[in-house]
Design a protein around this motif. Structure first.
Motif, short mmCIF file in Angstrom:
data_model
loop_
_atom_site.label_atom_id
_atom_site.label_comp_id
_atom_site.label_asym_id
_atom_site.label_seq_id
_atom_site.Cartn_x
_atom_site.Cartn_y
_atom_site.Cartn_z
N TYR A 1 0.85 -1.21 0.03
CA TYR A 1 0.03 0.01 0.02
C TYR A 1 0.73 1.30 -0.03
CZ TYR A 1 -4.08 -3.21 1.03
OH TYR A 1 -4.84 -3.86 0.79
N ASN A 2 1.98 1.26 0.86
CA ASN A 2 2.76 2.45 0.77
C ASN A 2 3.44 2.76 -0.61
OD1 ASN A 2 2.02 2.74 3.61
ND2 ASN A 2 3.83 1.97 4.43
N ALA A 3 4.14 1.74 -0.96
CA ALA A 3 4.54 1.51 -2.42
C ALA A 3 3.82 2.06 -3.59
CB ALA A 3 5.57 0.59 -2.62
N PHE A 4 2.78 1.32 -3.74
CA PHE A 4 1.88 1.15 -4.79
C PHE A 4 0.48 1.72 -4.47
CE2 PHE A 4 5.12 -2.05 -5.19
CZ PHE A 4 5.77 -1.89 -6.26
N GLY A 5 -0.05 2.10 -3.61
CA GLY A 5 -1.50 2.38 -3.35
C GLY A 5 -2.19 1.14 -3.20
N ASP A 6 -3.43 1.21 -3.53
CA ASP A 6 -4.50 0.24 -3.79
C ASP A 6 -4.18 -0.75 -4.70
OD1 ASP A 6 -5.69 1.22 -5.69
OD2 ASP A 6 -7.48 2.11 -4.64
N LYS A 7 -4.92 -1.99 -4.66
CA LYS A 7 -4.90 -2.87 -5.74
C LYS A 7 -5.10 -2.50 -7.45
CE LYS A 7 -7.21 -7.05 -7.57
NZ LYS A 7 -8.39 -8.02 -7.23
N LYS A 8 -5.79 -1.35 -7.55
CA LYS A 8 -6.09 -0.93 -8.90
C LYS A 8 -5.11 0.14 -9.32
CE LYS A 8 -8.60 -0.34 -12.61
NZ LYS A 8 -10.01 0.67 -12.55
N GLN A 9 -4.47 0.69 -8.51
CA GLN A 9 -3.01 1.48 -8.52
C GLN A 9 -2.00 0.57 -9.09
OE1 GLN A 9 -3.46 3.82 -4.84
NE2 GLN A 9 -3.41 5.71 -6.18
N LEU A 10 -1.78 -0.27 -8.36
CA LEU A 10 -0.73 -1.23 -8.87
C LEU A 10 -1.19 -1.92 -9.99
CD1 LEU A 10 1.69 -3.10 -8.07
CD2 LEU A 10 0.25 -4.26 -6.77
N TYR A 11 -2.33 -2.19 -10.20
CA TYR A 11 -2.51 -2.96 -11.70
C TYR A 11 -2.28 -1.83 -12.88
CZ TYR A 11 -5.44 -4.71 -15.46
OH TYR A 11 -5.74 -5.30 -16.70
N MET A 12 -2.84 -0.75 -12.57
CA MET A 12 -2.52 0.31 -13.75
C MET A 12 -0.93 0.69 -13.86
SD MET A 12 -5.34 1.51 -14.88
CE MET A 12 -5.00 3.08 -15.62
N GLU A 13 -0.06 0.46 -12.81
CA GLU A 13 1.13 0.72 -13.11
C GLU A 13 1.86 -0.62 -13.73
OE1 GLU A 13 5.23 1.96 -10.39
OE2 GLU A 13 3.28 2.19 -9.49
N ALA A 14 1.40 -1.59 -12.95
CA ALA A 14 1.97 -2.96 -14.00
C ALA A 14 1.40 -2.97 -15.48
CB ALA A 14 1.44 -3.98 -13.02
N LEU A 15 0.42 -2.50 -15.61
CA LEU A 15 -0.19 -2.66 -17.13
C LEU A 15 0.59 -1.72 -17.93
CD1 LEU A 15 -2.03 -3.78 -19.25
CD2 LEU A 15 -3.76 -2.08 -18.40
N GLY A 16 0.73 -0.49 -17.22
CA GLY A 16 1.42 0.53 -17.91
C GLY A 16 3.05 0.07 -18.31
N ALA A 17 3.89 -0.68 -17.08
CA ALA A 17 5.07 -1.12 -17.46
C ALA A 17 4.94 -2.23 -18.54
CB ALA A 17 5.48 -1.78 -16.10
N TYR A 18 4.12 -3.11 -18.44
CA TYR A 18 4.00 -4.08 -19.31
C TYR A 18 3.85 -3.42 -20.82
CZ TYR A 18 1.66 -7.95 -22.35
OH TYR A 18 1.53 -8.85 -23.31
N GLN A 19 2.96 -2.71 -20.91
CA GLN A 19 3.03 -2.04 -22.28
C GLN A 19 3.87 -1.29 -22.65
OE1 GLN A 19 -0.88 0.05 -21.28
NE2 GLN A 19 -1.91 -1.20 -22.58
N ARG A 20 4.57 -0.62 -22.01
CA ARG A 20 5.90 0.17 -22.52
C ARG A 20 6.94 -1.14 -22.92
NH1 ARG A 20 4.70 3.03 -18.18
NH2 ARG A 20 6.03 2.03 -16.84
N ARG A 21 6.96 -2.12 -22.20
CA ARG A 21 7.97 -3.14 -22.58
C ARG A 21 7.65 -3.73 -23.92
NH1 ARG A 21 8.61 -7.40 -18.14
NH2 ARG A 21 9.22 -5.47 -17.04
N THR A 22 6.10 -3.96 -24.01
CA THR A 22 5.83 -5.01 -25.16
C THR A 22 5.90 -3.98 -26.54
OG1 THR A 22 3.55 -4.65 -24.72
CG2 THR A 22 4.62 -6.68 -24.03
N VAL A 23 5.38 -2.65 -26.44
CA VAL A 23 5.49 -1.92 -27.43
C VAL A 23 6.73 -1.50 -27.88
CG1 VAL A 23 4.60 0.34 -28.16
CG2 VAL A 23 2.99 -1.05 -27.06
N GLY A 24 7.57 -1.51 -26.81
CA GLY A 24 9.14 -1.23 -27.25
C GLY A 24 9.66 -2.59 -28.05
N GLY A 25 9.13 -3.71 -27.96
CA GLY A 25 9.63 -4.84 -28.63
C GLY A 25 8.86 -4.97 -29.90
N HIS A 26 7.48 -4.60 -29.99
CA HIS A 26 6.93 -4.39 -31.36
C HIS A 26 7.50 -3.49 -32.14
CE1 HIS A 26 3.85 -6.84 -29.31
NE2 HIS A 26 2.95 -5.73 -28.93
N LEU A 27 7.92 -2.16 -31.58
CA LEU A 27 8.43 -1.32 -32.50
C LEU A 27 9.74 -1.64 -32.90
CD1 LEU A 27 7.37 1.93 -30.60
CD2 LEU A 27 6.54 1.16 -32.99
N SER A 28 10.56 -2.18 -32.01
CA SER A 28 12.21 -2.89 -32.69
C SER A 28 11.82 -3.60 -33.83
CB SER A 28 12.63 -3.54 -31.45
OG SER A 28 13.83 -3.91 -31.41
#
Length: 194
Positions: free
Chosen positions: A45-72
């Motif tokens: 909770y201190n580092a990421f907020g609630d479950k939804k905030q953690l999900y949004m951050e995790a999804l954002g990290a996933y999307q940056r990683r995968t889109v970087g691979g797609h573009l490459s």
């Protein structure tokens, strides 16, 4: 005096991403996350907020990683049609367990649809970025004669992105690597002059 964090935030986020990717948002419990991340409930909770905030951050990290691979994959070859082919074929993992995960982004669409404005906006940003570059590669391919000249680049870019979604859903449903690769090649062949 505040105690320093006793865990690596990026590592913990990556572990949360793996759980959300495999199970989705609704099926992932806070206990699942705590166990996977190896940190206490209050630290989550201190580092990421609630479950939804953690999900949004995790999804954002996933999307940056995968889109970087797609573009490459899309940008690496000089040949535009080869770049588009690499983009589609590169979606398919040869590893059964990884392929069966499909795409976390596509999973979020299935789970939330358009009900969450923040997710819709996040997906739109990523989709626009990728779609714009696909359309540019289509135009390049039309200029070199690799891609049919009468196709609308924006429409084909949209078709390629929908094909990507379909391939990822099929992967999640258990399609084999060979079947997914065949579908990707079929799509690419539709762009080539006869």
């Amino acid at each position: 005096m505040a105690r320093p964090r006793e865990f690596d935030r990026d590592t913990a986020l990556d572990k949360a991403m793996q759980v959300f990717w495999a199970k989705g948002f609704a099926a992932t419990s806070t206990d699942d996350l705590i166990q996977a991340m190896g940190i206490g409930r209050q630290s989550v909770y201190n580092a990421f907020g609630d479950k939804k905030q953690l999900y949004m951050e995790a999804l954002g990290a996933y999307q940056r990683r995968t889109v970087g691979g797609h573009l490459s994959r899309l940008n690496a070859p000089a040949s535009p049609i080869q770049g588009i082919s690499d983009l589609l074929i590169g979606l398919t993992s040869e590893e059964d367990a990884r392929r069966a995960l499909g795409c976390m982004g596509v999973g979020s669409v299935g789970e939330f649809g358009i009900s969450d404005p923040a997710l819709v906006e996040q997906r739109a940003r990523i989709g626009t970025l990728l779609g714009t570059r696909i359309a540019e590669r289509i135009r390049e391919g039309q200029a070199t004669g690799e891609i049919l000249p009468d196709l609308d680049p924006a429409e084909i870019a949209g078709f390629i992105q929908m094909t990507m979604t379909g391939l990822q859903l099929a992967a999640r449903a258990g399609a084999s690597a060979a079947d997914l690769t065949t579908l990707a090649r079929f799509t690419i062949d539709r762009l080539r002059p006869a």
